[in-house]
Write an enzyme that holds these catalytic residues in place. Structure first.
Site, PDB file in Angstrom:
ATOM      1  N   CYS A   1      14.973  44.658  17.494  1.00 28.05           N
ATOM      2  CA  CYS A   1      14.969  45.800  16.592  1.00 28.05           C
ATOM      3  C   CYS A   1      16.365  46.416  16.529  1.00 28.05           C
ATOM      4  O   CYS A   1      17.124  46.380  17.493  1.00 28.05           O
ATOM      5  CB  CYS A   1      14.001  46.893  16.992  1.00 28.05           C
ATOM      6  SG  CYS A   1      12.320  46.323  17.226  1.00 28.05           S
TER       7      CYS A   1
ATOM      8  N   ARG B   1      19.003  41.751  13.990  1.00 24.57           N
ATOM      9  CA  ARG B   1      18.270  42.043  15.226  1.00 24.57           C
ATOM     10  C   ARG B   1      16.757  41.982  15.044  1.00 24.57           C
ATOM     11  O   ARG B   1      16.005  42.023  16.015  1.00 24.57           O
ATOM     12  CB  ARG B   1      18.650  43.435  15.736  1.00 24.57           C
ATOM     13  CG  ARG B   1      20.113  43.597  16.039  1.00 24.57           C
ATOM     14  CD  ARG B   1      20.386  45.016  16.463  1.00 24.57           C
ATOM     15  NE  ARG B   1      19.753  45.322  17.722  1.00 24.57           N
ATOM     16  CZ  ARG B   1      20.289  45.124  18.916  1.00 24.57           C
ATOM     17  NH1 ARG B   1      21.483  44.598  19.002  1.00 24.57           N
ATOM     18  NH2 ARG B   1      19.645  45.438  20.014  1.00 24.57           N
TER      19      ARG B   1
ATOM     20  N   TRP C   1      11.521  43.890  14.887  1.00 18.84           N
ATOM     21  CA  TRP C   1      11.048  42.579  15.309  1.00 18.84           C
ATOM     22  C   TRP C   1       9.825  42.880  16.164  1.00 18.84           C
ATOM     23  O   TRP C   1       9.933  43.444  17.247  1.00 18.84           O
ATOM     24  CB  TRP C   1      12.115  41.854  16.118  1.00 18.84           C
ATOM     25  CG  TRP C   1      11.737  40.452  16.479  1.00 18.84           C
ATOM     26  CD1 TRP C   1      11.880  39.340  15.705  1.00 18.84           C
ATOM     27  CD2 TRP C   1      11.144  40.005  17.706  1.00 18.84           C
ATOM     28  NE1 TRP C   1      11.409  38.233  16.372  1.00 18.84           N
ATOM     29  CE2 TRP C   1      10.951  38.609  17.594  1.00 18.84           C
ATOM     30  CE3 TRP C   1      10.751  40.640  18.880  1.00 18.84           C
ATOM     31  CZ2 TRP C   1      10.394  37.845  18.611  1.00 18.84           C
ATOM     32  CZ3 TRP C   1      10.191  39.888  19.888  1.00 18.84           C
ATOM     33  CH2 TRP C   1      10.022  38.495  19.755  1.00 18.84           C
TER      34      TRP C   1
ATOM     35  N   ASN D   1      13.691  50.872  20.073  1.00 16.83           N
ATOM     36  CA  ASN D   1      13.944  49.457  20.351  1.00 16.83           C
ATOM     37  C   ASN D   1      13.628  49.240  21.823  1.00 16.83           C
ATOM     38  O   ASN D   1      14.210  49.904  22.673  1.00 16.83           O
ATOM     39  CB  ASN D   1      15.418  49.135  20.059  1.00 16.83           C
ATOM     40  CG  ASN D   1      15.816  47.755  20.544  1.00 16.83           C
ATOM     41  OD1 ASN D   1      14.995  46.850  20.610  1.00 16.83           O
ATOM     42  ND2 ASN D   1      17.088  47.595  20.883  1.00 16.83           N
ATOM     43  N   GLY D   2      12.673  48.366  22.125  1.00 15.10           N
ATOM     44  CA  GLY D   2      12.312  48.130  23.524  1.00 15.10           C
ATOM     45  C   GLY D   2      10.809  48.079  23.672  1.00 15.10           C
ATOM     46  O   GLY D   2      10.081  47.930  22.695  1.00 15.10           O
TER      47      GLY D   2
ATOM     48  N   GLU E   1      21.411  21.299  22.476  1.00 13.07           N
ATOM     49  CA  GLU E   1      21.879  22.349  21.571  1.00 13.07           C
ATOM     50  C   GLU E   1      21.729  21.919  20.105  1.00 13.07           C
ATOM     51  O   GLU E   1      21.323  22.711  19.252  1.00 13.07           O
ATOM     52  CB  GLU E   1      23.342  22.694  21.908  1.00 13.07           C
ATOM     53  CG  GLU E   1      24.016  23.700  21.003  1.00 13.07           C
ATOM     54  CD  GLU E   1      23.314  25.056  20.911  1.00 13.07           C
ATOM     55  OE1 GLU E   1      22.403  25.338  21.692  1.00 13.07           O
ATOM     56  OE2 GLU E   1      23.694  25.838  20.015  1.00 13.07           O
TER      57      GLU E   1
ATOM     58  N   LYS F   1      19.484  23.900  17.352  1.00  7.18           N
ATOM     59  CA  LYS F   1      20.028  24.380  16.063  1.00  7.18           C
ATOM     60  C   LYS F   1      19.121  23.938  14.924  1.00  7.18           C
ATOM     61  O   LYS F   1      18.790  24.714  14.048  1.00  7.18           O
ATOM     62  CB  LYS F   1      21.440  23.827  15.798  1.00  7.18           C
ATOM     63  CG  LYS F   1      22.596  24.443  16.537  1.00  7.18           C
ATOM     64  CD  LYS F   1      22.883  25.874  16.248  1.00  7.18           C
ATOM     65  CE  LYS F   1      22.058  26.837  17.020  1.00  7.18           C
ATOM     66  NZ  LYS F   1      22.367  27.260  18.315  1.00  7.18           N
TER      67      LYS F   1
ATOM     68  N   GLU G   1      15.545  25.729  14.994  1.00  4.22           N
ATOM     69  CA  GLU G   1      15.449  27.163  14.717  1.00  4.22           C
ATOM     70  C   GLU G   1      15.771  27.521  13.263  1.00  4.22           C
ATOM     71  O   GLU G   1      15.231  28.489  12.751  1.00  4.22           O
ATOM     72  CB  GLU G   1      16.241  28.014  15.713  1.00  4.22           C
ATOM     73  CG  GLU G   1      17.730  27.905  15.670  1.00  4.22           C
ATOM     74  CD  GLU G   1      18.395  28.757  16.749  1.00  4.22           C
ATOM     75  OE1 GLU G   1      17.825  29.736  17.222  1.00  4.22           O
ATOM     76  OE2 GLU G   1      19.530  28.413  17.125  1.00  4.22           O
TER      77      GLU G   1
ATOM     78  N   HIS H   1      11.552   6.221  29.258  1.00  2.00           N
ATOM     79  CA  HIS H   1      10.489   6.709  30.148  1.00  2.00           C
ATOM     80  C   HIS H   1       9.412   7.457  29.370  1.00  2.00           C
ATOM     81  O   HIS H   1       8.662   8.240  29.943  1.00  2.00           O
ATOM     82  CB  HIS H   1      11.092   7.594  31.244  1.00  2.00           C
ATOM     83  CG  HIS H   1      12.062   6.842  32.104  1.00  2.00           C
ATOM     84  ND1 HIS H   1      11.670   5.899  33.029  1.00  2.00           N
ATOM     85  CD2 HIS H   1      13.420   6.843  32.137  1.00  2.00           C
ATOM     86  CE1 HIS H   1      12.735   5.369  33.612  1.00  2.00           C
ATOM     87  NE2 HIS H   1      13.821   5.940  33.069  1.00  2.00           N
TER      88      HIS H   1
ATOM     89  N   LYS I   1      18.395  38.099  16.605  1.00  2.00           N
ATOM     90  CA  LYS I   1      19.640  37.708  17.260  1.00  2.00           C
ATOM     91  C   LYS I   1      19.643  37.996  18.760  1.00  2.00           C
ATOM     92  O   LYS I   1      20.047  37.170  19.550  1.00  2.00           O
ATOM     93  CB  LYS I   1      20.810  38.419  16.582  1.00  2.00           C
ATOM     94  CG  LYS I   1      22.171  38.010  17.109  1.00  2.00           C
ATOM     95  CD  LYS I   1      22.529  36.623  16.675  1.00  2.00           C
ATOM     96  CE  LYS I   1      23.829  36.143  17.273  1.00  2.00           C
ATOM     97  NZ  LYS I   1      23.940  34.684  17.170  1.00  2.00           N
TER      98      LYS I   1
HETATM   99  O1  M6R Z   1      22.635  36.741  23.459  1.00  2.00           O
HETATM  100  P1  M6R Z   1      22.285  35.597  24.347  1.00  2.00           P
HETATM  101  O2  M6R Z   1      23.318  34.564  24.410  1.00  2.00           O
HETATM  102  O3  M6R Z   1      21.846  36.038  25.727  1.00  2.00           O
HETATM  103  O4  M6R Z   1      21.007  34.939  23.663  1.00  2.00           O
HETATM  104  C1  M6R Z   1      20.322  33.884  24.245  1.00  2.00           C
HETATM  105  C2  M6R Z   1      19.389  33.237  23.256  1.00  2.00           C
HETATM  106  O5  M6R Z   1      18.445  34.143  22.800  1.00  2.00           O
HETATM  107  C3  M6R Z   1      20.150  32.650  22.055  1.00  2.00           C
HETATM  108  O6  M6R Z   1      21.117  31.747  22.464  1.00  2.00           O
HETATM  109  C4  M6R Z   1      19.167  31.944  21.102  1.00  2.00           C
HETATM  110  O7  M6R Z   1      18.645  30.807  21.712  1.00  2.00           O
HETATM  111  C5  M6R Z   1      19.861  31.613  19.784  1.00  2.00           C
HETATM  112  N1  M6R Z   1      18.955  31.838  18.710  1.00  2.00           N
HETATM  113  C6  M6R Z   1      20.319  30.214  19.701  1.00  2.00           C
HETATM  114  O8  M6R Z   1      20.885  29.893  18.485  1.00  2.00           O
END
Ligand code: M6R
Length: 613
Positions: free
Chosen positions: A2, A27, A74, A100-101, A486, A490, A493, A509, A608
């Site tokens: 949020c 956010r 969020w 937020n929280g 990674e 990408k 997501e 395996h 984010k």
């Molecule tokens: O802000 P942070 O690096 O701690 O965030 C960690 C993950 O939430 C963040 O890397 C998330 O996996 C991203 N969406 C990846 O693209």
């Protein structure tokens, strides 16, 4: 998650708040809302969906007022709909709050408020908090600041909140615990927000609010801060190092593409003042100040989430190779709860782009409570994790706005590589000659990245071929296994295509059963490091008619012949390949998502920074 924003001053609050919400939308973006005080009126407007949906609705309404608060959500408690959107009002309709929280003891508090005659409209924990403040205010006959303070003393959980009161258009009261909050100080006006991005165009004077602090922003007065335990604090005004252009798309269709293309520069920024190419030396002040901790560490624990965890895994390979110190890489969410063994002489490295990830912050607290030394590698300056570590190193990648992390990842890998090289050299586990060779090559990486980015159009072309796919497999070995993870993250997501990363040899395996002519398999197969082994793995896939997309070193003929598509990267040191190999994978995910019509910068269900568990 949020995003929260507030304004009090001489200008109309509405345009400032809406613009701020647009900046904070990364956010959370499932609903949004705004509350404005206009003399005796408290106007609250909310909408399911994006900030643009809120604007469509609000612009038909009375949006007057020089004080207001706004929120982009969020969802945690209750589905994303208009009722659960913030701001929430007290039953008396006198108070409005944004939050937020998570209020963990909201159920107990709600039960007790129901006994006092309160009824609830939404399923949120936030509505409980505003009703509690209302109750405390009335039963103790105190002002808003005191009511917030007394109420927060009853709350368990995390929060950044801002509250306004009908009939009291001169005050915003805000507070934080575990969720970020920054106040901007203008000329006779105050801004408050989850981060500095909505504030930067109005002022560069900011105060980062500390945990368990309450701030009162009153017209005509200075900012006042005290703790929930009633200790008065002196605000520490800091200068904001952020420019407006860093927050704009700069001609790119998406922030993600802009951030991918920024990487040659962000890498240089990460290395600036740290990598001395003339002397082939690295200088990291966070290391120098605590050299003995690094050199004497019996074990290093790296804790992080998501992409930052993948960077941590690359860090493990480098630290173990160059420093001969055992490294464990932990998901923060597991580490914090699984009663891990932590020794006082452990060195814990916490990696986070946002510096606000709740699980990583909790992992830091846990490790600290066991006496470990904590080193933070974070991007957002002044965020919670760097404020809670013993030492650290900022990545200096600049604001990353696309939800999918790209430039922050390569900057994290750069910092980890510099750290590993430095520890290795100082410990004597890495020869000075090798150290200097790798340092020198690290300095070449931004230029090599630049040449790689020239292949963007070609990648965009072949990406179209793969939009049919329901699944992808990514393979790599050694340093490139985390890159495979990674690459898969990408793709999934932002394009919603299921993708898995594996160490290439692990295929046989089990996952090899998935291979058919439908299955695209991305293989990172540079000449540096286990090349022949990876070639064998590719043969195994080819024999089962899998479609191979390979990342190869320029000049490769063997893997390219086995591949349906290939992308060449410049030759480099094995430990530096991830910095180059990550880029085509980012571009491929980006273009597949674009062709599929996905919202690249704000993928569904994500946000984010994950400031909740
Ligand atoms: O802000 P942070 O690096 O701690 O965030 C960690 C993950 O939430 C963040 O890397 C998330 O996996 C991203 N969406 C990846 O693209």
């Amino acid at each position: 998650m949020c995003g929260i924003i507030g304004y009090i001053g001489k200008r109309q609050a509405y345009p400032i708040l809406i613009k701020g919400l647009q900046r904070l939308e990364y956010r959370g973006y499932d609903s949004a809302g705004i509350a404005l005080l206009d003399n005796d009126l408290l106007n609250v407007y909310k909408a399911k969906g994006k900030v643009s949906d809120l604007v469509r609705f609000a612009e038909q309404q009375d949006v007057n007022g020089t004080i207001g608060i706004a929120h982009t959500r969020w969802a945690t408690h209750g589905e994303p709909n208009q009722i659960n959107a913030h701001p929430h009002c007290s039953q008396s309709e006198e108070l409005a709050i944004i939050h937020n929280g998570i209020i963990e003891n909201y159920a107990v508090l709600k039960e007790s408020l129901i006994k006092h005659g309160y009824t609830f409209q939404s399923q949120t924990d936030t509505e409980v908090l505003v009703q509690l403040i209302d109750y405390v205010k009335k039963s103790n006959n105190v002002d808003l600041t005191k009511a917030v303070q007394l109420a927060l003393n009853q709350v368990v959980g995390a929060y950044a909140i801002a509250v306004i009161e009908k009939g009291n258009p001169d005050v915003i009261v805000a507070a934080r615990k575990g969720s970020p909050l920054v106040v901007g100080i203008g000329d006779g006006e105050f801004f408050l927000a989850s981060d500095a991005t909505p504030i930067v165009e109005y002022t560069n004077k900011v105060v980062y609010i500390g945990d368990e602090e309450i701030v009162t922003l009153k017209r005509g007065e200075d900012i006042k801060i005290k703790t929930i335990a009633d200790v008065v604090k002196t605000p520490e005004i800091q200068r904001l190092e952020l420019t407006l252009s860093q927050l704009e798309k700069g001609g790119y269709p998406h922030f993600m593409l802009k951030e991918i293309f920024e990487q040659p520069k962000t890498l240089s920024d990460s290395m600036r003042g740290r990598l001395n190419l003339e002397e082939k030396e690295i200088k990291l002040s966070g290391f120098i100040d605590n050299k003995e901790k690094f050199l004497n560490a019996k074990r290093i624990i790296i804790t992080a989430c998501g992409t930052s965890w993948h960077a941590g895994l690359i860090g493990k390979y480098a630290i173990e190779e160059f420093c001969r110190i055992p490294v464990e890489v932990e998901y923060s969410s597991e580490f914090r709860y699984r009663k891990p063994v932590i020794h006082g002489d452990d060195l814990v490295i916490a990696i986070s782009q946002s510096g606000e990830t709740a699980d990583t912050l909790a992992a830091v607290e846990l490790a600290k409570s066991h006496g470990a030394f904590i080193f933070g590698i974070c991007n957002v300056v002044g965020s919670s994790i760097p404020r809670n570590t013993n030492s650290g190193c900022y990545t200096h990648a600049g604001p990353e706005i696309g939800v999918a992390s790209t430039k922050a990842f390569t900057a994290q890998v750069t910092v980890l590589t510099m750290l590993a090289l430095l520890i290795g050299k100082e410990k004597g586990t890495l020869s000075v000659e090798r150290y200097k060779e790798i340092v020198s090559e690290l300095g070449n990486i931004p230029q090599k990245m630049r040449s790689l980015l020239d292949q963007n159009d070609m990648i965009a072309q072949f990406a179209k071929t793969f939009t049919y796919a329901q699944n992808f497999i990514y393979l790599g070995r050694g340093y490139n296994y985390p890159v495979a993870l990674e690459g898969a993250l990408k793709l999934k997501e932002i394009s919603y295509i299921h993708a898995e990363g594996y160490p290439a040899a692990e295929m046989k395996h089990g996952p090899i059963a998935l291979i058919s002519q439908e299955m695209p398999v991305v293989v990172i197969a540079p000449s540096a490091g286990m090349y022949e082994k990876v070639v064998s793995n590719i043969q195994e896939i080819k024999a089962r008619k899998g479609r191979i997309i390979s990342i190869v070193t320029e000049g490769d003929t063997v893997v390219t012949n086995l591949s349906d598509y290939y992308i060449s990267i410049p030759d480099t040191e094995e430990c530096l390949v991830p910095l180059l190999a990550a880029i085509p994978l980012q571009l491929m995910a980006y273009h597949i998502a674009v062709v599929k019509g996905c919202n690249v910068d704000q993928p569904r269900n994500l946000a984010k920074s994950v400031t909740v568990e």
